[in-house]
Design an enzyme around this catalytic site. Structure first.
Site, PDB file in Angstrom:
ATOM      1  N   GLY A  56      24.054  36.224  47.509  1.00 25.64           N
ATOM      2  CA  GLY A  56      23.283  35.711  46.373  1.00 25.64           C
ATOM      3  C   GLY A  56      21.826  35.978  46.656  1.00 25.64           C
ATOM      4  N   CYS A  83      26.966  36.971  53.670  1.00 20.75           N
ATOM      5  CA  CYS A  83      25.512  36.872  53.482  1.00 20.75           C
ATOM      6  C   CYS A  83      25.112  35.468  53.008  1.00 20.75           C
ATOM      7  CB  CYS A  83      25.039  37.982  52.535  1.00 20.75           C
ATOM      8  SG  CYS A  83      23.253  38.197  52.578  1.00 20.75           S
ATOM      9  N   TYR A  84      24.621  35.324  51.784  1.00 22.96           N
ATOM     10  CA  TYR A  84      24.272  33.984  51.299  1.00 22.96           C
ATOM     11  C   TYR A  84      25.487  33.061  51.395  1.00 22.96           C
ATOM     12  CZ  TYR A  84      23.007  30.206  48.098  1.00 22.96           C
ATOM     13  OH  TYR A  84      22.758  28.977  47.557  1.00 22.96           O
ATOM     14  N   HIS A 173      27.006  42.790  55.120  1.00 22.89           N
ATOM     15  CA  HIS A 173      27.852  43.101  53.951  1.00 22.89           C
ATOM     16  C   HIS A 173      28.985  44.060  54.339  1.00 22.89           C
ATOM     17  CE1 HIS A 173      25.489  41.178  50.742  1.00 22.89           C
ATOM     18  NE2 HIS A 173      24.484  41.358  51.580  1.00 22.89           N
ATOM     19  N   GLU A 175      31.434  44.926  52.594  1.00 28.62           N
ATOM     20  CA  GLU A 175      31.908  45.671  51.417  1.00 28.62           C
ATOM     21  C   GLU A 175      31.136  46.969  51.183  1.00 28.62           C
ATOM     22  OE1 GLU A 175      30.118  43.011  51.484  1.00 28.62           O
ATOM     23  OE2 GLU A 175      28.669  42.856  49.865  1.00 28.62           O
ATOM     24  N   SER A 227      40.010  55.848  20.789  1.00 30.38           N
ATOM     25  CA  SER A 227      38.785  56.643  20.639  1.00 30.38           C
ATOM     26  C   SER A 227      38.895  57.975  21.377  1.00 30.38           C
ATOM     27  CB  SER A 227      37.602  55.866  21.217  1.00 30.38           C
ATOM     28  OG  SER A 227      37.731  55.775  22.627  1.00 30.38           O
ATOM     29  N   GLY A 228      39.889  58.060  22.291  1.00 31.00           N
ATOM     30  CA  GLY A 228      39.966  59.253  23.140  1.00 31.00           C
ATOM     31  C   GLY A 228      39.221  59.030  24.451  1.00 31.00           C
ATOM     32  N   GLY A 229      38.544  57.895  24.586  1.00 37.65           N
ATOM     33  CA  GLY A 229      37.903  57.533  25.856  1.00 37.65           C
ATOM     34  C   GLY A 229      38.973  57.073  26.850  1.00 37.65           C
ATOM     35  N   VAL A 230      38.557  56.890  28.110  1.00 37.43           N
ATOM     36  CA  VAL A 230      39.532  56.597  29.170  1.00 37.43           C
ATOM     37  C   VAL A 230      40.296  55.299  28.895  1.00 37.43           C
ATOM     38  CG1 VAL A 230      39.816  56.198  31.649  1.00 37.43           C
ATOM     39  CG2 VAL A 230      38.028  57.741  30.838  1.00 37.43           C
ATOM     40  N   ASP A 231      39.576  54.233  28.561  1.00 36.41           N
ATOM     41  CA  ASP A 231      40.223  52.925  28.484  1.00 36.41           C
ATOM     42  C   ASP A 231      41.236  52.851  27.348  1.00 36.41           C
ATOM     43  OD1 ASP A 231      38.398  52.470  30.450  1.00 36.41           O
ATOM     44  OD2 ASP A 231      37.056  51.239  29.238  1.00 36.41           O
ATOM     45  N   SER A 232      40.834  53.274  26.149  1.00 35.38           N
ATOM     46  CA  SER A 232      41.799  53.166  25.039  1.00 35.38           C
ATOM     47  C   SER A 232      42.947  54.155  25.231  1.00 35.38           C
ATOM     48  CB  SER A 232      41.118  53.344  23.682  1.00 35.38           C
ATOM     49  OG  SER A 232      40.600  54.643  23.534  1.00 35.38           O
ATOM     50  N   SER A 233      42.691  55.284  25.872  1.00 39.27           N
ATOM     51  CA  SER A 233      43.767  56.260  26.102  1.00 39.27           C
ATOM     52  C   SER A 233      44.808  55.702  27.072  1.00 39.27           C
ATOM     53  CB  SER A 233      43.210  57.564  26.675  1.00 39.27           C
ATOM     54  OG  SER A 233      42.362  58.171  25.740  1.00 39.27           O
ATOM     55  N   LYS A 371      37.685  50.120  36.580  1.00 37.28           N
ATOM     56  CA  LYS A 371      37.772  51.484  36.035  1.00 37.28           C
ATOM     57  C   LYS A 371      38.585  52.418  36.935  1.00 37.28           C
ATOM     58  CE  LYS A 371      35.925  53.982  32.621  1.00 37.28           C
ATOM     59  NZ  LYS A 371      35.756  53.476  31.259  1.00 37.28           N
TER      60      LYS A 371
END
Ligand code: XMP
Length: 515
Positions: A56, A83-84, A173, A175, A227-233, A371
């Site tokens: 944080g 960390c925090y 960190h 990560e 839409s042809g974008g990644v998510d809706s496809s 994603k």
């Protein structure tokens, strides 16, 4: 997935919090990010196998700094503070966090660190290495029952642990990629402390989600805006696997996509997947609405409004019952720990349904995925690689890449130039190294000479950027030979273009798009 092993990432507002969650998922453990304002009952209800306190921006002594109920330490659930989060754990359990009086105790960046390899977090790892630090305050005394398990030249407590209670803390960190073996440390916490088995795999996700979608949808219909974008496809592919022809995908082709893209989307989904595919061709309507409009925000507004009007009219006409699906993904709906925690951010993927359309409910099959996980699911479901790895494309499409008034001729010129750019970038293998690249038609005419004749024609600009998050971006250092080939081909092959320029503006001060 019901009863899946879950870890909670409790968000105290640090900058790497989504990265922590992604690393946990990469270890095949499902996790959810919850803001520090979440009620403890919600945590209990999820029966997590472990909890990770994030970093944080604050000092535990700041009046406004985020804290959490001490009850969390009495749940018997393993906790890792980062960390925090580590300082907060120390402070809450009776240790001493010393505010940085000057800069002598702060550490930023790569820091040599010594580890006690008897500690479960560091078992099997070298006893020293680089860790990524970003702190001013430090833990000068660990709480009772804890021991120090890592140190640096200036930090007396780079890590601490209380194995008996399964409480662990790291000042650095793990990560971040710069921390040597950071992912193994997280993995050790998840597997050796929390007892996770690693069941979060995309094959399991697909099987379980398909089963759930079948149960939920039954023999009803489900409609998805594609839409042809990644998510809706990927959402479309998943729903198709679950319910086949009960799925109707509505694809609005407003004529502002890249060359041949509408046909490509139609062919992909009608040939590879079982579904009803409805394409609405409304290029002329959009151009009519955009006639004479030059102001970017006004163009965006018109394109957005017209898009939803066409879309919902179609739904009203034929598909206004059953279920409505959309490709919302996890980052679209994460609540942030930075103060406005109660508000989920509005995103273009989360669509408002008009009040006169009564779907039974909204289905968001990808709502828990990051994603990279969405892409993995897409590949596993057989979507073409180029679609799964598609670059971002703005909702208003070429409408914001034709600067000024949008006309059919200008869109055609831009599509042709953009297609040549893509072809050359693909051929030389540069496409995959770019975060985004495209052509822009600035609407500027310049004088040139072709053959022996004077020309007075359009200018095309090339834009290419590299970035991790699109908040900032570098202009891409594409070799001159490639730019030269692109320029030659555009001028020779695209009628009415006599000059090509390359945009060498980073973001900030520029934006990625020109409008
Ligand atoms: P900017 O131009 O703001 O773009 O630096 C950052 C990223 O966002 C995309 N972008 C949009 N995406 N609707 C969208 O869905 C929009 O209106 C829009 N404007 C920009 C842009 O392509 C880049 O990836």
């Amino acid at each position: 997935m019901g009863n899946k092993e879950t870890v909670i990432v409790l968000d105290f507002g640090g900058q790497y919090n989504q990265l922590i969650a992604r690393r946990v998922r990469e270890c095949n453990v499902y996790c959810e990010i919850l803001p520090y304002t979440v009620d403890i009952q919600k945590i209990k209800d999820l029966s997590p196998k472990g909890i990770i306190f994030t970093g944080g921006p604050n000092s535990v002594y700041d009046e406004s700094s985020p804290h959490y109920s001490d009850e969390i330490f009495k749940l018997g659930i393993p906790i890792l503070g980062i960390c925090y989060g580590c300082q907060l754990m120390a402070y809450a359990l009776g240790g001493v966090v010393t505010p940085a009086a000057d800069n002598s105790s702060s550490e930023y960046g790569k820091t040599d660190t010594k580890y006690n390899t008897d500690d479960v977090l560091f078992q099997g790892l070298p006893d020293s290495g680089v860790s990524w630090m970003s702190h001013r305050d430090y833990i000068s005394q660990v709480p009772e029952g804890f021991s120090v398990t890592a140190t640096t030249a200036v930090c007396p407590t780079a890590a601490m642990s209380c194995p008996e209670k399964k409480f662990y803390g790291v000042q650095f960190h793990p990560e971040v990629n710069h921390t040597d073996h950071g992912k193994l440390m997280l993995k050790s916490f998840l597997y050796n402390v929390c007892g996770c088995k690693g069941e979060w795999k995309m094959e399991n996700f697909i099987d379980t989600t398909v089963r759930q979608l079948k149960e939920q949808i039954g023999n009803k219909g489900v409609v998805l805006g594609l839409s042809g974008g990644v998510d809706s496809s990927v959402a479309a592919a998943l729903l198709s696997k679950a319910v086949g022809k009960q799925l109707t995908c509505v694809f609005v082709d407003q004529g502002l996509m890249r060359k041949d893209e509408g046909d490509y989307v139609e062919e992909t989904f009608t040939k590879l997947f079982d579904m009803n595919f409805v394409r609405i061709n409304c290029q002329d309507d959009f151009l009519l609405k955009l006639k004479g409009v030059v102001e970017p925000e006004e163009k965006r507004k018109i394109i957005g409004t017209e898009f939803y009007k066409v879309f919902w009219d179609k739904i009203r006409e034929s598909y206004g019952s059953g279920f409505f699906a959309q490709g919302t993904i996890y980052p679209d709906r994460i609540e942030s720990g930075k103060g406005d925690a109660a508000k989920i951010k509005t995103h273009h993927n989360q669509v408002g349904i008009p009040s006169d359309i009564n779907f039974e409910s909204v289905i968001e099959p990808l709502k828990d995925l990051f994603k990279d996980e969405v892409r993995e699911v897409g590949e596993k479901l057989g979507l073409p690689h180029e679609l799964v790895w598609r670059q971002p494309f703005p909702g208003p499409g070429l409408g914001v890449r034709v600067i000024g008034e949008v006309t059919a001729d200008k869109v055609r010129i831009l599509q042709e130039a953009d297609a040549i750019l893509r072809d050359e970038m693909d051929k030389c293998g540069y496409a995959e190294q770019m975060s985004q690249f495209f052509a822009v038609l600035p609407g500027v005419k310049t004088v040139g000479v072709m053959g022996d004749a004077r020309t007075y024609d359009e200018l095309v600009a090339i834009r290419a950027v590299t970035t991790d998050d699109f908040m900032t971006a570098d202009w891409a250092k594409i070799p001159y030979e490639i730019l030269g080939r692109v320029s030659n081909r555009i001028i020779n092959e695209v009628e009415h273009v006599n000059r090509v320029v390359y945009d060498i503006t980073s973001k900030p001060p520029g934006t990625v798009e020109w409008e």
